[in-house]
Design a protein around this motif. Structure first.
Motif, PDB file in Angstrom:
ATOM      1  N   ARG A 152       7.464   9.931  -2.609  1.00  0.00           N
ATOM      2  CA  ARG A 152       6.814   8.587  -2.885  1.00  0.00           C
ATOM      3  C   ARG A 152       6.431   7.813  -1.496  1.00  0.00           C
ATOM      4  O   ARG A 152       5.434   7.183  -1.480  1.00  0.00           O
ATOM      5  N   THR A 153       7.473   7.927  -0.608  1.00  0.00           N
ATOM      6  CA  THR A 153       7.469   7.321   0.691  1.00  0.00           C
ATOM      7  C   THR A 153       6.020   8.015   1.328  1.00  0.00           C
ATOM      8  O   THR A 153       5.353   7.204   1.917  1.00  0.00           O
ATOM      9  N   GLN A 154       5.814   9.126   1.362  1.00  0.00           N
ATOM     10  CA  GLN A 154       4.668   9.860   1.877  1.00  0.00           C
ATOM     11  C   GLN A 154       3.571   9.362   1.169  1.00  0.00           C
ATOM     12  O   GLN A 154       2.495   9.045   2.023  1.00  0.00           O
ATOM     13  N   ARG A 155       3.425   9.267  -0.167  1.00  0.00           N
ATOM     14  CA  ARG A 155       2.117   8.565  -0.783  1.00  0.00           C
ATOM     15  C   ARG A 155       1.829   7.384  -0.197  1.00  0.00           C
ATOM     16  O   ARG A 155       0.781   6.947  -0.307  1.00  0.00           O
ATOM     17  N   LEU A 156       2.772   6.454  -0.177  1.00  0.00           N
ATOM     18  CA  LEU A 156       2.610   5.095   0.259  1.00  0.00           C
ATOM     19  C   LEU A 156       2.138   4.948   1.779  1.00  0.00           C
ATOM     20  O   LEU A 156       0.981   4.211   2.139  1.00  0.00           O
ATOM     21  N   GLU A 157       2.606   5.866   2.423  1.00  0.00           N
ATOM     22  CA  GLU A 157       2.078   5.908   3.982  1.00  0.00           C
ATOM     23  C   GLU A 157       0.745   6.653   3.875  1.00  0.00           C
ATOM     24  O   GLU A 157      -0.331   5.858   4.739  1.00  0.00           O
ATOM     25  N   ASP A 158       0.361   7.408   3.214  1.00  0.00           N
ATOM     26  CA  ASP A 158      -1.183   7.923   3.105  1.00  0.00           C
ATOM     27  C   ASP A 158      -1.946   6.626   2.535  1.00  0.00           C
ATOM     28  O   ASP A 158      -3.118   6.755   3.164  1.00  0.00           O
ATOM     29  N   GLU A 159      -1.483   5.988   1.496  1.00  0.00           N
ATOM     30  CA  GLU A 159      -2.528   4.959   1.207  1.00  0.00           C
ATOM     31  C   GLU A 159      -2.754   3.727   2.315  1.00  0.00           C
ATOM     32  O   GLU A 159      -3.793   3.270   2.479  1.00  0.00           O
ATOM     33  N   LYS A 160      -1.637   3.610   2.908  1.00  0.00           N
ATOM     34  CA  LYS A 160      -1.674   2.600   3.949  1.00  0.00           C
ATOM     35  C   LYS A 160      -2.557   3.335   5.120  1.00  0.00           C
ATOM     36  O   LYS A 160      -3.522   2.391   5.595  1.00  0.00           O
TER      37      LYS A 160
END
Length: 328
Positions: A152-160
């Motif tokens: 989840r953390t990695q997915r949010l970083e990708d969106e950012k």
């Protein structure tokens, strides 16, 4: 001195008053009473002995009165010193020592304080156990939950990072208007998928809930939808109804069936979810999660991964009644 006189003197020393053997006692008493002067009364040895005994008794200390026995030592009225009391057992001695209670005021206060302290500790331990839902989880489950959080953390970083790249393209593009229209069209498609106005396809999972006894309720399926959203689901469809941001689930009339946004759906309940399968499936199988909750209601849950999931149920676009774009 003659021999007769010597014998008489020896007899007088042995018996100075001239008392003869028992056979002549009476005669000797009469003779002695005649020889003694009239003013000297005869000696009464028995009276002297009685007087001495009385004097000794008067001089002796009076015996102390016996102390009364405490009440309750012997319940029998005819119990005497010669009666042997039965020996008490260990339990009887314990009961006799504890009841009736002989606690002082300080001991009572201390007992109340200890009771309050123990009660507070018990409540604290129970609340700590209730708040820790993962205390009894296995090591594999904990590792899987940790991996899910990392994803989840990695997915949010990708969106950012994607948003940062879009801004950079807009700033560096020579034709900013064309680039802006391109990004706007792409954003419209994404929003259409989220709003349910556009069909979507991609990798994901399917979950089928078979409820033969009708024990599954609407709130259980709502928990499944919320768990899938938290795991990164981008499009969800339950049977023939598209799930969007304002979707609600209710129990059917008479407790039979479940309704999604007012549309009644029948068993079995089939979920089609688009998202990262490595995140979606573990989110449903965590300890105490959706799958375990449904299985407690004797429902059967089957989850399978797929590289292509098609979500084709659509929702009509509605113009908001009050909300307007801030750029207008």
């Amino acid at each position: 001195m003659s021999q007769n006189e010597n014998e008489e003197n020896a007899e007088n020393r042995e018996n100075p008053r001239g008392v003869q053997p028992d056979g002549e006692n009476g005669q000797l008493r009469n003779e002695l009473s005649k020889e003694l002067p009239p003013e000297v009364p005869p000696v009464n040895r028995a009276a002297e002995r009685e007087a001495e005994a009385g004097a000794a008794e008067s001089e002796a200390p009076e015996p102390e009165a016996p102390e009364p026995e405490p009440a309750g030592t012997d319940d029998r009225p005819d119990a005497g010193p010669d009666v042997v009391q039965p020996e008490l057992t260990g339990r009887q001695r314990l009961v006799k020592g504890l009841w009736p209670p002989r606690a002082s005021r300080a001991q009572l206060i201390m007992a109340v304080l200890l009771f309050v302290l123990g009660l507070g500790l018990a409540i604290q331990v129970r609340s700590t156990s209730d708040n820790s839902a993962l205390r009894g989880a296995r090591q594999e489950d904990l590792v899987r939950i940790l991996d899910e959080l990392d994803d989840r953390t990695q997915r949010l970083e990708d969106e950012k990072q994607g948003l940062v790249d879009q801004r950079s393209e807009l700033e560096s593009s020579s034709d900013q208007a064309d680039e802006a229209r391109k990004q706007t069209a792409e954003k419209q498609k994404q929003l259409g998928v989220l709003a349910g106005t556009t069909a979507a396809q991609g990798p994901g999972i399917t979950m089928t809930v078979t409820d033969t006894k009708g024990a599954v309720e609407a709130d259980m399926l709502l928990d499944a939808v919320q768990e899938l959203r938290a795991a990164g689901a981008e499009a969800i469809q339950v049977n023939d109804v598209r799930v969007v941001a304002n979707t609600y689930l209710t129990d059917g009339s008479g407790g039979k069936g479940i309704s999604v946004d007012g549309h009644e759906i029948s068993r079995p309940y089939r979920f089609k979810v688009i998202g990262k399968p490595q995140d979606l499936e573990p989110a449903l199988n965590i300890p105490g999660g959706v799958v375990q909750t449904l299985e407690k209601e004797q429902a059967t849950v089957a989850v399978s991964r797929s590289n292509k999931i098609v979500v084709d149920a659509l929702r009509s676009a509605k113009r908001p009644d009050y909300a307007r774009s801030s750029s207008e």
